[in-house]
Design an enzyme around this catalytic site. Structure first.
Site, mmCIF file in Angstrom:
data_model
loop_
_atom_site.group_PDB
_atom_site.id
_atom_site.type_symbol
_atom_site.label_atom_id
_atom_site.label_comp_id
_atom_site.label_asym_id
_atom_site.label_seq_id
_atom_site.Cartn_x
_atom_site.Cartn_y
_atom_site.Cartn_z
ATOM 1 N N ASP A 284 7.241 58.650 8.866
ATOM 2 C CA ASP A 284 6.740 59.919 8.375
ATOM 3 C C ASP A 284 7.353 60.110 6.992
ATOM 4 O O ASP A 284 8.386 59.528 6.656
ATOM 5 C CB ASP A 284 7.113 61.064 9.321
ATOM 6 C CG ASP A 284 6.143 62.231 9.222
ATOM 7 O OD1 ASP A 284 5.423 62.320 8.206
ATOM 8 O OD2 ASP A 284 6.104 63.062 10.144
ATOM 9 N N GLU A 632 0.650 79.439 10.548
ATOM 10 C CA GLU A 632 1.175 78.337 11.359
ATOM 11 C C GLU A 632 0.777 77.014 10.728
ATOM 12 O O GLU A 632 -0.324 76.856 10.221
ATOM 13 C CB GLU A 632 0.659 78.421 12.801
ATOM 14 C CG GLU A 632 -0.844 78.322 12.950
ATOM 15 C CD GLU A 632 -1.289 78.212 14.399
ATOM 16 O OE1 GLU A 632 -0.449 77.995 15.278
ATOM 17 O OE2 GLU A 632 -2.504 78.341 14.644
#
Length: 888
Positions: A284, A632
């Site tokens: 990542d 979010e």
């Protein structure tokens, strides 16, 4: 002596001679073919393995290491073009400078419970991605981010806790549903050509990763082997072992004390050894830096990089930590031969994508840009938006609404919010239909559609915008002086300077800003003189991605010169009539799309009673609320109550929205709550008091059309919840605890507000004639069938779901587990027999070593349109039978 022996010997001699002559001929042909290529790796007649070995053998150590960064540079001496591995296709090609088709957010696509639709979506997205890549290469954009063919999707993490802001990117909380949808996505995206990949999918984030976002760079996840093998790994195993996914992304957090990208258990024991994964692994982005900066498990970049590569992590995304591999080789931490393993994996993917072959040989290399937003693709985006909508409540048949209404009121923060319908990790389409626009399009000009936003997501004080453009001027010219720089520091000479009417821009990353300046690592300064037309005050709102500063008369009033996604800030300026104020907006863009907008107006507190009185003569009231990707998402700065770092602190609907719906209910008119969200929201008051509720997720470019189709009955909803909707925060364990105890429908011991797999229809369905074998062979497939009948008056779809549960409560197993689902269409009065194949895997539980073993004793089979309970069994919405598993 046997007289046959000389004849046999002669035939063998002749055959050997023929073979030798043939081999020489093949060698000669190969040599002739090779003569057209400077290097063997350029020869498409050789195998991929031969070509990969050849190209890697020609690289220096420094060149090999550079190829292990996501932005791999060109190697001009070998004719190898630059390539950036970083691209996204979560629900349509994302972050590209081209206009593309945008499908519902992943969680919404999961709500369709339709693997066929998802596979088609992935296929269409791969086509659009190929068109973008082909066009980018023809324009000489080698090495540009977000135009490549390696997509870091799907996100198959288990959405274990509804507070996680990135749960919207997943397929929900169930391992089986996630695995089946993930496999469909991979199969659709990668294509079925025997030689070439259409695109390369990547399963992420491997493997125990699901928030909290603010802790993701330091968090250490510790779970039992039972939870690891029965919840967190099954979807990854399905994609790696059965779907042949091209790539895997390892997660930021640590697992049992080791960073995931350097985990003995996850990377070596399971992924590479047990599952025999031969594809590539990317970290990542910035995860390798976490080894020595945050996890503190390694002293420096060289140690961290060597360890990550030795554990099978082939790409360092986002940073340059892997450049230290040259130093690591010199220090003996890793050998060049071990680095070769990773570099070969990376080149193998590029060869399989056809990047080194003539376009005439690669079946996807001729895909034209005409496929972008094609009619077929847009129609499928609408289909999936419709399929994703979940009807949660419909008291007294409030829905569908009559098309003969005279007036309809549309209210709420999501009613006209194009950001919400697009979700995150999204592309930009040419046209976006919000709920308001969809309703307007549906009812036509003969119906009075009244719109008021009414409130923000979390408060009732709105900034009422005013048109002040005529008050802006610079050196006698209306508007702003705009200066654009090819760096993030506003340094040097501007690339371009011009006058613009307003500051209101949205660019996808890589899109042209001005001239040849692309929307990537650039900055801008906007300057104007604002002349007040009255004495009082005015509030300026600066809405921007990434960094911004706002100055008034040389004094800094707003500063967010750091990443601040979707962070709108305001400054109230006291004014004197006729006085002029110098305004300056400074902005830079880092990663992702670029957005900067300056607006002005006055704050005003909403009066819900007055608002209700204004619209009480409407025939119906549609409140479009919920939450938004503005609240979010991934590691974002949000200062609103109930939200933190992209996650939620509370799963309750913001109370201000409930207060407005209470006022709306007092009108006595039918109220419909259209909820947009990427996660489960607790709505206890609404469930008790609002007659009709639909969950519309973030449904993509055609969200508004799909919502209107459902509201007015032109589409019969059949979406199902891929997550549990709990009653409140008290139902949730500690967010940091990765144990599955009392989490998700599989282990939750309480009563949910709306359960996993739940969803209503405008018609009714019954189940009967369930056929299961009394005893099943735990080593073979076994067939289960059931008859489903549409007993209502309206055609519709039904999602038939099969669950299993152990009868023996002493067996360690989930309360129940989804093991089969099919989405079917039935005309009113029609019946259909649906069959499921129960595999040995579906009747098993993994032990602590990941070995599947049959559930001992008897197993309860439940089939229906939702999970079984007393009510659904009494109404014949579900049916059950018990079977005995034996190892025959």
């Amino acid at each position: 002596m046997n007289s046959l022996k000389p004849a046999i010997f002669f035939r063998k001699f002749l055959l050997k001679a023929i073979l030798n002559i043939s081999a020489l001929a093949v060698t000669a042909i190969g040599a002739a073919q090779n003569s057209n290529y400077k290097f063997p790796f350029q020869n498409p007649n050789l195998s991929f393995e031969q070509r990969v070995d050849d190209v890697v053998s020609r690289l220096t150590l420094e060149e090999k290491v550079a190829q292990m960064l996501n932005a791999a540079p060109a190697i001009e001496r070998l004719g190898i073009p630059a390539y950036d591995w970083w691209n996204e296709v979560l629900h349509g090609v994302a972050r590209t400078p081209f206009r593309v088709t945008v499908y519902p957010q992943a969680i919404g696509m999961a709500a369709t419970f339709d693997t066929t639709s998802l596979k088609i979506m992935a296929d269409y997205s791969a086509m659009e991605g190929r068109a973008i890549y082909n066009e980018a290469m023809s324009m000489g954009k080698n090495g540009q981010r977000y135009v490549g063919l390696t997509y870091w999707t799907p996100n198959i993490n288990i959405f274990r806790d509804p507070r996680w802001g990135r749960g919207q990117e997943t397929y929900g909380e169930d391992p089986f549903l996630t695995a089946m949808l993930g496999k469909a996505f991979v199969n659709g995206l990668q294509g079925n050509d025997p030689k070439y990949l259409k695109a390369a999918a990547c399963a992420k984030h491997y493997a125990v990763h699901s928030g909290p976002e603010p802790l993701r760079h330091v968090f250490n996840a510790t779970v039992s082997d039972y939870d690891l093998w029965n919840t967190y790994l099954p979807a990854f195993q399905e994609l790696v072992v059965n779907a042949n996914v091209a790539g895997v992304m390892c997660a930021y957090n640590a697992f049992r004390g080791q960073p995931c990208c350097g985990s003995d258990v996850l990377m070596t024991d399971i992924l590479r050894n047990k599952w025999k994964f031969t594809g590539y692994v990317t970290s990542d982005c910035w995860a390798i830096d976490d080894f020595f900066k945050n996890h503190k498990t390694h002293p420096d970049a060289a140690s961290a990089s060597a360890d990550a590569v030795l554990h099978g992590t082939d790409i360092d995304c986002g940073t340059a930590a892997y450049k230290a591999l040259v130093q690591a080789v010199a220090q003996g931490k890793i050998t060049e031969k071990q680095i070769d393993v990773s570099v070969k994996r990376l080149f193998m993917i590029r060869f399989r994508l056809g990047m080194f072959d003539p376009a005439s040989m690669v079946p996807y290399a001729q895909t034209p840009t005409a496929v972008l937003e094609s009619a077929e693709h847009k129609a499928h985006a609408l289909k999936m938006a419709r399929q994703s909508i979940v009807l949660l409540k419909n008291e007294n048949h409030t829905l569908p609404l009559s098309k003969n209404i005279r007036k309809i009121a549309v209210l709420g923060p999501n009613a006209d919010n194009s950001i919400s319908v697009l979700g995150n990790y999204n592309g930009i389409p040419s046209q976006i239909v919000t709920a308001l626009q969809g309703i307007k399009n549906k009812v036509g000009t003969g119906v009075d559609v009244v719109y008021e936003r009414g409130l923000n997501f979390t408060n009732d004080t709105l900034l009422e915008y005013a048109d002040v453009s005529y008050q802006y001027s610079f050196e006698g010219k209306k508007g702003f002086k705009a200066e654009y720089f090819g760096n993030k520091e506003l340094s040097g000479v501007p690339v371009l300077t011009r006058i613009e009417d307003n500051v209101d821009h949205l660019w996808q990353e890589g899109e042209i800003v001005v001239g040849n300046l692309k929307a990537y690592d650039f900055s801008a300064r906007y300057t104007t003189d604002f002349t007040a037309n009255n004495t009082g005050d005015i509030t300026f709102e600066l809405d921007a991605d990434d960094g911004y500063r706002f100055f008034v008369d040389g004094k800094e009033q707003l500063n967010a010169w750091t990443r601040n996604r979707w962070g709108a800030k305001t400054f109230k300026l006291p004014t004197e009539k006729g006085k002029t104020y110098r305004l300056v907006v400074e902005y830079y863009q880092g990663d992702g799309k670029a957005n900067v907008r300056l607006r002005a107006g006055h704050f005003k507190k909403s009066d819900f009673t007055a608002l209700s009185n204004r619209i009480k003569d409407a025939d119906a009231i549609v409140f479009v609320g919920g939450i938004s990707p503005q609240l979010e998402g991934e590691e974002m700065k949000v200062d609103y109550p109930g939200f933190n770092g992209g996650d939620r602190i509370s799963i309750l609907l913001p109370s201000v929205q409930t207060e407005l719906m209470k006022a709306l209910k007092s009108t006595g008119k039918p109220v419909v709550f259209v909820m947009m969200t990427g996660s489960a929201i607790a709505i206890p008051w609404e469930t008790q008091n609002v007659p009709a509720i639909i969950n519309a997720w973030y449904a993509g470019q055609s969200a508004g059309t799909a919502i209107a189709d459902v509201l007015f009955g032109d589409y019969n909803p059949a979406g199902r919840l891929p997550v549990t909707f709990y009653k409140g925060d008290k139902d949730l364990p500690d967010f940091n605890d990765y144990s599955m105890e009392n989490r998700t429908y599989r282990y939750f011991k309480g009563e949910p507000l709306y359960g996993f797999g739940y969803g209503l229809s405008y018609t009714t369905f019954t189940y009967d004639n369930l056929k299961v074998p009394a005893t099943v062979n735990g080593r073979n497939n076994n067939t289960v069938s059931v008859r489903v009948t549409n007993t209502g008056k309206m055609d519709g779809e039904e999602v038939v779901q099969l669950y299993i549960s152990s009868v023996d409560k002493n067996v360690k197993a989930p309360i129940r587990s989804l093991k089969g689902f099919q989405r079917i269409f039935l005309k009113a009065g029609e019946s259909k027999v649906v069959q499921f194949e129960l595999t040995p895997q579906s009747l098993s539980i993994a032990d602590d070593k990941g070995i599947s073993k049959p559930i001992p004793g008897k197993v309860l089979i439940s089939v229906g349109g939702c999970q079984p309970d007393k009510l659904t069994k009494a109404s014949k919405k579900t049916t059950e039978a018990t079977i005995q598993i034996k190892m025959l």
